[in-house]
Design a protein around this motif. Structure first.
Motif, PDB file in Angstrom:
ATOM      1  N   LEU A 224      13.368  38.411 -14.631  1.00  0.00           N
ATOM      2  CA  LEU A 224      14.396  37.888 -15.525  1.00  0.00           C
ATOM      3  C   LEU A 224      15.194  36.786 -14.844  1.00  0.00           C
ATOM      4  CD1 LEU A 224      15.631  38.210 -18.329  1.00  0.00           C
ATOM      5  CD2 LEU A 224      17.216  39.898 -17.372  1.00  0.00           C
ATOM      6  N   ARG A 225      15.467  36.931 -13.550  1.00  0.00           N
ATOM      7  CA  ARG A 225      16.163  35.886 -12.811  1.00  0.00           C
ATOM      8  C   ARG A 225      15.367  34.589 -12.804  1.00  0.00           C
ATOM      9  NH1 ARG A 225      16.462  35.406  -7.106  1.00  0.00           N
ATOM     10  NH2 ARG A 225      14.230  35.908  -7.217  1.00  0.00           N
ATOM     11  N   ASN A 226      14.076  34.699 -12.550  1.00  0.00           N
ATOM     12  CA  ASN A 226      13.232  33.503 -12.519  1.00  0.00           C
ATOM     13  C   ASN A 226      12.987  32.941 -13.919  1.00  0.00           C
ATOM     14  OD1 ASN A 226      12.943  33.732  -9.716  1.00  0.00           O
ATOM     15  ND2 ASN A 226      11.184  35.106  -9.916  1.00  0.00           N
ATOM     16  N   PHE A 227      12.956  33.837 -14.908  1.00  0.00           N
ATOM     17  CA  PHE A 227      12.706  33.387 -16.278  1.00  0.00           C
ATOM     18  C   PHE A 227      13.901  32.637 -16.850  1.00  0.00           C
ATOM     19  CE2 PHE A 227      12.571  34.242 -20.917  1.00  0.00           C
ATOM     20  CZ  PHE A 227      11.367  33.619 -21.205  1.00  0.00           C
ATOM     21  N   ALA A 228      15.098  33.022 -16.429  1.00  0.00           N
ATOM     22  CA  ALA A 228      16.327  32.405 -16.955  1.00  0.00           C
ATOM     23  C   ALA A 228      16.630  31.118 -16.195  1.00  0.00           C
ATOM     24  CB  ALA A 228      17.493  33.376 -16.855  1.00  0.00           C
ATOM     25  N   GLN A 229      15.703  30.182 -16.276  1.00  0.00           N
ATOM     26  CA  GLN A 229      15.867  28.881 -15.632  1.00  0.00           C
ATOM     27  C   GLN A 229      15.802  27.789 -16.691  1.00  0.00           C
ATOM     28  OE1 GLN A 229      16.595  28.541 -12.433  1.00  0.00           O
ATOM     29  NE2 GLN A 229      16.370  30.739 -12.012  1.00  0.00           N
ATOM     30  N   PRO A 230      16.563  26.699 -16.510  1.00  0.00           N
ATOM     31  CA  PRO A 230      16.522  25.600 -17.494  1.00  0.00           C
ATOM     32  C   PRO A 230      15.120  25.018 -17.615  1.00  0.00           C
ATOM     33  CG  PRO A 230      18.388  25.360 -15.998  1.00  0.00           C
ATOM     34  CD  PRO A 230      17.529  26.447 -15.427  1.00  0.00           C
ATOM     35  N   SER A 231      14.792  24.554 -18.812  1.00  0.00           N
ATOM     36  CA  SER A 231      13.499  23.927 -19.051  1.00  0.00           C
ATOM     37  C   SER A 231      13.474  22.535 -18.426  1.00  0.00           C
ATOM     38  CB  SER A 231      13.236  23.838 -20.559  1.00  0.00           C
ATOM     39  OG  SER A 231      14.211  23.005 -21.171  1.00  0.00           O
ATOM     40  N   SER A 232      12.355  21.848 -18.595  1.00  0.00           N
ATOM     41  CA  SER A 232      12.219  20.493 -18.052  1.00  0.00           C
ATOM     42  C   SER A 232      13.227  19.531 -18.656  1.00  0.00           C
ATOM     43  CB  SER A 232      10.790  19.979 -18.295  1.00  0.00           C
ATOM     44  OG  SER A 232      10.489  20.006 -19.688  1.00  0.00           O
ATOM     45  N   LEU A 233      13.735  19.879 -19.852  1.00  0.00           N
ATOM     46  CA  LEU A 233      14.734  19.033 -20.514  1.00  0.00           C
ATOM     47  C   LEU A 233      16.157  19.423 -20.109  1.00  0.00           C
ATOM     48  CD1 LEU A 233      13.204  18.953 -24.122  1.00  0.00           C
ATOM     49  CD2 LEU A 233      12.951  17.253 -22.298  1.00  0.00           C
ATOM     50  N   GLY A 234      16.289  20.366 -19.188  1.00  0.00           N
ATOM     51  CA  GLY A 234      17.603  20.776 -18.726  1.00  0.00           C
ATOM     52  C   GLY A 234      18.305  21.755 -19.641  1.00  0.00           C
ATOM     53  N   MET A 235      17.592  22.331 -20.604  1.00  0.00           N
ATOM     54  CA  MET A 235      18.196  23.261 -21.561  1.00  0.00           C
ATOM     55  C   MET A 235      17.703  24.681 -21.282  1.00  0.00           C
ATOM     56  SD  MET A 235      17.999  23.254 -25.743  1.00  0.00           S
ATOM     57  CE  MET A 235      18.833  21.672 -25.814  1.00  0.00           C
ATOM     58  N   LEU A 236      18.627  25.614 -21.264  1.00  0.00           N
ATOM     59  CA  LEU A 236      18.275  27.018 -21.062  1.00  0.00           C
ATOM     60  C   LEU A 236      17.982  27.667 -22.403  1.00  0.00           C
ATOM     61  CD1 LEU A 236      17.989  29.306 -19.019  1.00  0.00           C
ATOM     62  CD2 LEU A 236      20.407  29.814 -19.332  1.00  0.00           C
ATOM     63  N   GLU A 237      16.814  28.264 -22.536  1.00  0.00           N
ATOM     64  CA  GLU A 237      16.413  28.914 -23.786  1.00  0.00           C
ATOM     65  C   GLU A 237      17.101  30.275 -23.886  1.00  0.00           C
ATOM     66  OE1 GLU A 237      14.642  27.744 -26.197  1.00  0.00           O
ATOM     67  OE2 GLU A 237      13.936  25.875 -25.307  1.00  0.00           O
ATOM     68  N   TRP A 238      18.334  30.273 -24.385  1.00  0.00           N
ATOM     69  CA  TRP A 238      19.119  31.495 -24.415  1.00  0.00           C
ATOM     70  C   TRP A 238      18.495  32.568 -25.300  1.00  0.00           C
ATOM     71  CZ3 TRP A 238      22.322  32.861 -20.940  1.00  0.00           C
ATOM     72  CH2 TRP A 238      23.081  31.923 -20.241  1.00  0.00           C
ATOM     73  N   GLY A 239      17.865  32.164 -26.377  1.00  0.00           N
ATOM     74  CA  GLY A 239      17.225  33.143 -27.242  1.00  0.00           C
ATOM     75  C   GLY A 239      16.136  33.908 -26.519  1.00  0.00           C
ATOM     76  N   GLN A 240      15.329  33.207 -25.729  1.00  0.00           N
ATOM     77  CA  GLN A 240      14.269  33.862 -24.970  1.00  0.00           C
ATOM     78  C   GLN A 240      14.840  34.707 -23.836  1.00  0.00           C
ATOM     79  OE1 GLN A 240      11.064  31.244 -23.830  1.00  0.00           O
ATOM     80  NE2 GLN A 240      11.290  29.982 -25.669  1.00  0.00           N
ATOM     81  N   VAL A 241      15.908  34.224 -23.218  1.00  0.00           N
ATOM     82  CA  VAL A 241      16.549  35.007 -22.160  1.00  0.00           C
ATOM     83  C   VAL A 241      17.089  36.323 -22.723  1.00  0.00           C
ATOM     84  CG1 VAL A 241      18.476  35.081 -20.539  1.00  0.00           C
ATOM     85  CG2 VAL A 241      17.124  32.995 -20.761  1.00  0.00           C
TER      86      VAL A 241
END
Length: 274
Positions: A224-241
C-alpha cells in the motif's frame, strides 16, 4: 447522567467510524469527484473501476495478499503454541529461574522496537533470510510471543488446577484431564490473545520495511505504501488508494466476524479472572 454517557459514547463511536466510512465511500468515486470542493457523502452512481485497477495483476496486490496471509498464518500459529506453553509453565509449575523469566518477559515488552532493528536485521541477514517468508515470520514471532504469553498467563491462572486433579481422580491421565477440562475453558482466552497477535502481525510496517526490501516480496502494508505514489502526471489516484486500503482491511473484518463471540467471552473472562 446515563443519557450524557450514552451521548458521549455515540459521538466517540461516530468519530471512530467516520474515517472508515469515508475510506469505503471514496473507493467508489473518481479522482475528479474526490477532489471536488463539494464532498460526496454517498457514492450514488459510483464505479468499481478503482477496485478493478487495484486487483489487476500488474499492481502486485495478489502477491502481497498471499505474502501477508502466509506470514500472518505462520507467525500466529507458532506464536500461540509457544505463548500457550510458556503461560502454562509460568502459571502451573514452580521451577528455578521462573521469576527471572517473568521479569525478562516484562522487560522485553518495555524495550522500544526501534532499538532492536539493527540487531534483528543483522541476524536475519546473517541467516540469509532477507526477503523471505521465513525471515519475517521469525521476527514477528519474537515480537508477539512475550505479549501473548503475558496475556495468556492471566487466563491460565484463572482456571483452578483442582479441576484437573478431580478429573485425574476420576481416571483421566494428566494430559487427558487437561484436554477435556482445562483446554475448553481456555479456548476463549486463546482466541482473544490470537486476535491481538493477528492485528500486530497483519498491520506491522516498520520491521517489514527493513526485512522485506524487494518489491517482489512485500506484505500488504508495504504494498500500500508503494502503491500510494503519484502517477507520471504527478496526480495521486486517491480512489485506487482508498480501494486498496479497503481491500487490506477486509481480511481483518472477516477474521473478527469469525471469532467475535469467542473474543468477547475471552475479554470478559480475562477481566474477571485477572
Amino acid at each position: 447522567m446515563r443519557h450524557i454517557g450514552a451521548g458521549v459514547a455515540l459521538v466517540l463511536a461516530v468519530a471512530w467510524a467516520f474515517p472508515v466510512y469515508w475510506m469505503v465511500n471514496s473507493s467508489f468515486l473518481s479522482v475528479t469527484t474526490i477532489t471536488a470542493l463539494t464532498p460526496t457523502w454517498v457514492p450514488f452512481g459510483g464505479t468499481l473501476a478503482n477496485y478493478k485497477n487495484v486487483l489487476q495483476g500488474s499492481t502486485g496486490f495478489t502477491d502481497a495478499l498471499l505474502m501477508s496471509l502466509g506470514v500472518t498464518g505462520v507467525a500466529l500459529v507458532i506464536c500461540i503454541v509457544f505463548a500457550f506453553l510458556g503461560a502454562l509453565a509460568i502459571s502451573r509449575f514452580r521451577f528455578r529461574g521462573r521469576k527471572a523469566l517473568v521479569l525478562a518477559i516484562i522487560l522485553v515488552q518495555m524495550l522500544p522496537a526501534e532499538a532492536m532493528f539493527i540487531a534483528q536485521y543483522q541476524m536475519i541477514s546473517g541467516l540469509g533470510l532477507l526477503n523471505t517468508l521465513a525471515g519475517v515470520s521469525i521476527i514477528y514471532v519474537a515480537m508477539v510471543v512475550p505479549f501473548t504469553m503475558w496475556m495468556l498467563r492471566g487466563f491460565v491462572a484463572g482456571v483452578p488446577a483442582d479441576l484437573e486433579e478431580a478429573a485425574m481422580i476420576d481416571g483421566c491421565s494428566r494430559f487427558g484431564a487437561f484436554m477435556r477440562v482445562t483446554f475448553p475453558l481456555l479456548a476463549p482466552g486463546l482466541v482473544a490473545s490470537g486476535v491481538f497477535a493477528f492485528l500486530q502481525v497483519w498491520n506491522e510496517f516498520a520491521l517489514a520495511s527493513i526485512i522485506l526490501t524487494s518489491e517482489q516480496q512485500e506484505t500488504l502494508p508495504l504494498w500500500l505504501r508503494n502503491f500510494a505514489q503519484p502517477s507520471s502526471l504527478g496526480m495521486l489516484e486517491w480512489g485506487q488508494v482508498m480501494a486498496g486500503s479497503t481491500l487490506v482491511a477486509v481480511p481483518v473484518i472477516v477474521f473478527f466476524l469469525i471469532v467475535q463471540q469467542r473474543m468477547t467471552q475471552g475479554l470478559v473472562g480475562g477481566a474477571v479472572k485477572g
